[in-house]
Motif scaffolding. Structure first.
Motif, mmCIF file in Angstrom:
data_model
loop_
_atom_site.group_PDB
_atom_site.id
_atom_site.type_symbol
_atom_site.label_atom_id
_atom_site.label_comp_id
_atom_site.label_asym_id
_atom_site.label_seq_id
_atom_site.Cartn_x
_atom_site.Cartn_y
_atom_site.Cartn_z
ATOM 1 N N GLN A 91 -7.285 4.776 -1.878
ATOM 2 C CA GLN A 91 -6.022 4.148 -1.499
ATOM 3 C C GLN A 91 -5.358 3.563 -2.734
ATOM 4 O OE1 GLN A 91 -5.833 1.839 2.286
ATOM 5 N NE2 GLN A 91 -5.344 0.124 0.942
ATOM 6 N N GLU A 120 -10.743 4.089 12.099
ATOM 7 C CA GLU A 120 -10.483 3.309 10.889
ATOM 8 C C GLU A 120 -11.059 1.895 10.998
ATOM 9 O OE1 GLU A 120 -6.301 3.394 10.075
ATOM 10 O OE2 GLU A 120 -6.515 5.118 8.738
ATOM 11 N N THR A 128 -11.798 7.265 1.746
ATOM 12 C CA THR A 128 -10.404 7.325 1.311
ATOM 13 C C THR A 128 -10.183 6.625 -0.024
ATOM 14 O OG1 THR A 128 -9.739 7.295 3.624
ATOM 15 C CG2 THR A 128 -8.040 6.822 2.007
ATOM 16 N N TYR A 170 -7.736 -2.738 2.826
ATOM 17 C CA TYR A 170 -8.258 -1.394 2.590
ATOM 18 C C TYR A 170 -8.758 -0.838 3.924
ATOM 19 C CZ TYR A 170 -11.301 2.384 0.957
ATOM 20 O OH TYR A 170 -11.918 3.605 0.771
ATOM 21 N N VAL A 188 0.840 -1.186 0.000
ATOM 22 C CA VAL A 188 0.000 0.000 0.000
ATOM 23 C C VAL A 188 0.875 1.235 0.000
ATOM 24 C CG1 VAL A 188 -1.803 1.230 1.242
ATOM 25 C CG2 VAL A 188 -1.755 -1.264 1.255
ATOM 26 N N TYR A 235 -11.272 2.681 -3.762
ATOM 27 C CA TYR A 235 -11.995 3.795 -3.157
ATOM 28 C C TYR A 235 -13.413 3.347 -2.815
ATOM 29 C CZ TYR A 235 -14.123 4.442 -7.795
ATOM 30 O OH TYR A 235 -14.792 4.258 -8.970
ATOM 31 N N THR A 278 -1.882 8.962 0.672
ATOM 32 C CA THR A 278 -3.129 8.891 -0.069
ATOM 33 C C THR A 278 -3.059 9.874 -1.226
ATOM 34 O OG1 THR A 278 -4.323 8.317 1.920
ATOM 35 C CG2 THR A 278 -5.614 9.143 0.087
#
Length: 261
Positions: A128, A88, A126, A145, A51, A109, A55
Motif C-alpha cells: 500500500q 480485509e 498487499t 493499512y 492512501v 507491505y 495498489t
C-alpha cells in the motif's frame, strides 16, 4: 479398570477446557498490554497522509531503520488479532518522528509466514502506497493499512511481518512495525473446523460419562433388591455347645433343668 476409564475421561475433559481458557486468557492479556503501551503513540493522524486509490508496485529493498523514527502497530477493535480468511483486516501503524527533518512515508507491505519456521513464506500481502504523507519533526502520526489473507488459507496461527518504508532527506529507511502472530479463522465466522471437533469431542465424552454413571446406578439398585433379611428360629450348633461347656451359660442351663424336674 472402570475407575481408570473414568479418570481418563475426566482428564481429557479438564485438558480440553483448561487449554481453551489458557489460550483465551493468554491472547487477551498479551493484546491488552500491547494496546496500553501503544495507545499514546497512535493518538494523532496526519491528514495529508492519504492512501493511494490504487495498489502500485513498489520496489522493496533491504533498508535499515532510522534511529530517529519509532513505529508500533495496533489492531483496532481486534485485541485477539483475529484475521478472517478472504476478508480485509485493518491495522493502524503509529510513527513517531524524533528527528529534526520531516519523514516522508512511501509505502507499507507485509507477508505471512509459518510460525515454526519463519523462513517459510506463506503469502505476500498487499503493498500500500501513500501520496504526500509526511511526519514533521517531533510529531507522531497514524497510518491505516488494510490487508487480506487468501480465502483458501487453512485456519490456524501464523506469523505476520509488516514493514513501513520512508525517506529522510531522500535517504530510504524501513521499520518492521509488527512481527508477531495472528489467528486466521474461516470466513463463516469464528467457529472453525478445529473448534467444532473439540466441542463435539467434549460433548461425546460427557455423554459417555453420563451413560457410565447411569449404568453404575442401575447395577447398584439391582444389588440392593437382591439382598433379603431372613428372620427365623434360632438354632444352637453342637460345636457351640461344646465350646460353652463349663461356662456360666451351661451351669445356668443345668440349673433350669433340675428346677423343672
Amino acid at each position: 479398570m472402570t475407575k481408570i476409564r473414568v479418570s481418563f475421561i475426566l482428564a481429557l475433559i479438564l485438558l480440553l477446557s483448561s487449554s481453551f481458557f489458557i489460550q483465551v486468557a493468554r491472547s487477551q492479556s498479551d493484546s491488552d498490554s500491547d494496546s496500553d503501551s501503544n495507545a499514546d503513540l497512535v493518538a494523532e493522524t496526519v491528514a495529508e497522509g492519504a492512501v493511494s486509490d490504487e495498489t502500485q508496485e513498489f520496489g522493496v529493498g533491504n533498508f535499515s531503520p532510522s534511529p530517529d523514527v519509532e513505529t508500533v502497530c495496533v489492531f483496532p477493535k481486534n485485541s485477539a488479532k483475529l484475521v478472517v480468511a478472504g476478508q480485509e483486516t485493518e491495522l493502524l501503524i503509529g510513527m513517531k518522528n524524533e528527528g529534526e527533518q520531516n519523514v516522508k512515508v512511501l509505502a507499507v507491505y507485509s507477508s505471512v509466514h509459518l510460525p515454526f519456521d519463519h523462513k517459510m513464506l506463506v503469502q505476500n500481502l498487499t503493498t500500500q502506497t501513500f501520496n504526500n504523507a509526511s511526519v514533521p519533526s517531533s510529531v507522531q502520526a497514524t497510518f491505516p493499512y488494510m490487508f487480506a489473507v487468501s480465502k483458501f488459507l487453512q485456519p490456524g496461527t501464523f506469523d505476520l511481518v509488516g514493514t513501513i518504508v520512508y525517506e529522510i532527506g531522500e535517504v530510504p529507511y524501513q521499520n518492521t512495525f509488527y512481527n508477531g502472530t495472528i489467528e486466521v479463522t474461516e470466513a463463516g465466522g469464528l467457529v472453525s473446523v478445529e473448534t467444532v471437533f473439540l466441542v463435539s469431542l467434549g460433548f461425546a465424552l460427557l455423554v459417555l460419562l453420563g451413560l457410565w454413571v447411569r449404568g453404575q446406578l442401575q447395577n447398584l439398585s439391582k444389588k440392593t433388591k437382591r439382598v433379603k433379611v431372613e428372620v427365623g428360629t434360632k438354632t444352637v450348633d453342637a460345636s457351640m455347645d461344646e465350646w460353652l461347656q463349663g461356662t456360666a451359660y451351661t451351669q445356668s442351663q443345668s440349673f433350669k433343668l433340675k428346677k423343672k424336674k
